[in-house]
Write an enzyme that holds these catalytic residues in place. Sequence first.
Site, PDB file in Angstrom:
ATOM      1  N   GLU A 152     -17.443   5.075   5.775  1.00  0.00           N
ATOM      2  CA  GLU A 152     -16.369   4.654   5.053  1.00  0.00           C
ATOM      3  C   GLU A 152     -15.574   3.879   6.135  1.00  0.00           C
ATOM      4  OE1 GLU A 152     -13.256   7.528   4.181  1.00  0.00           O
ATOM      5  OE2 GLU A 152     -14.395   8.617   2.841  1.00  0.00           O
ATOM      6  N   GLU A 161      -6.695   3.910  -6.388  1.00  0.00           N
ATOM      7  CA  GLU A 161      -6.993   5.278  -7.320  1.00  0.00           C
ATOM      8  C   GLU A 161      -5.541   5.798  -7.373  1.00  0.00           C
ATOM      9  OE1 GLU A 161     -10.352   7.566  -5.840  1.00  0.00           O
ATOM     10  OE2 GLU A 161     -10.815   5.749  -4.517  1.00  0.00           O
ATOM     11  N   LYS A 221      -4.321   9.526  -5.987  1.00  0.00           N
ATOM     12  CA  LYS A 221      -4.106   9.786  -4.488  1.00  0.00           C
ATOM     13  C   LYS A 221      -2.763   9.928  -4.330  1.00  0.00           C
ATOM     14  CE  LYS A 221      -8.531   8.813  -2.760  1.00  0.00           C
ATOM     15  NZ  LYS A 221      -9.254   8.450  -1.609  1.00  0.00           N
ATOM     16  N   GLU A 229      -2.705   5.502   0.363  1.00  0.00           N
ATOM     17  CA  GLU A 229      -3.876   6.015   0.030  1.00  0.00           C
ATOM     18  C   GLU A 229      -4.479   5.433  -1.480  1.00  0.00           C
ATOM     19  OE1 GLU A 229      -6.348   7.924   1.266  1.00  0.00           O
ATOM     20  OE2 GLU A 229      -5.351   8.257   3.200  1.00  0.00           O
TER      21      GLU A 229
END
Length: 338
Positions: free
Chosen positions: A262, A311, A314, A319
Amino acid sequence: MNTFMATTILLLFGLMISRLTLSDAQSIGVCYGKDGNNLPSDQEVVSLFQTNVIGRMRIYDPNRDTLEALRGSNIEVILGVPNDKLQSLTDASAAKTWVQDNVVAYSSNVKFRYIAVGNEVHPGDANAQSVLPAMQNVHNAIASANLQDQIKVSTAIDTTLLGSSYPPSDGSFSTGASPYINPIINFLRTNGSPLLANVYPYFSYTGNPQSIDLSYALFTSPGVVVQDGQYGYQNLFDALLDSLYAALEKAGAPNLNIVVSESGWPSEGGTAATVDNAGTFYRNLINHAKQGTPRRSGQAIETYLFAMFDENLKAAGIEQHFGLFLPNKQPKYQLTFG
């Protein structure tokens, strides 16, 4: 041999070499998380990967729809074992069933590359003692299916396991982390697996903006910022990665490879989180990954960008804003992956 046969053989050989070269050059993948209630279907996501020539994907659990969509796609996959499943896989028969259901059942036409057994497990976590036994059991199950040469078992760590990281040559695992990570390193070395590491210059920069220049974190420094013996560092990503390599050397594994499982930069929600900064980071990381770090010069860095989409389920703040694409599949940045 007649001229036609010779020409055909040469053409086939050239095609094979070009495919090998393309595969070798493909060092960039993207992490596909699903913590959103407005994301495209898995089949649409796989098509989006293909359209953008993204040849590798990291997924965090064996979602049936995702695995079915990946069939025949030729996308290479990191498959995650979620942290809440680690303890159950310390039982060998449970691990064999997990591998049979989630790997072997798809392996004829899904290109699994690595199994990431746990993500960012820390030495003090309740499931820390389960990581290595689960890795061993998953590896044994893969070996019993005769897939051990193509699918390697590892775990994904973060850089908080380092006790020292500056300068990079001083990189070493902390005294608290060493008893946890050293047996895992031995397992990886024995089985020819890489260490997966989540490497985020963003968090290093935002945690210490007084000492770290933004340009160093974004790959835009005009020259060497940190001179470390024979190695000169122009960016923070290389410094973080080489501190891990130095730590592996001190742990007796100088030849162990690191895959960056990541790395990303948010576009809003926090310090220095802008579309301009994030676009600069991703663009420069994609280009830089081909070159290697000062300690591994010329060795392309297999890197997975975090993440495919914003997203919305999250935690609020940064985030929710690591996506390379919006949920409607529109690109947030102009990036060339392949």
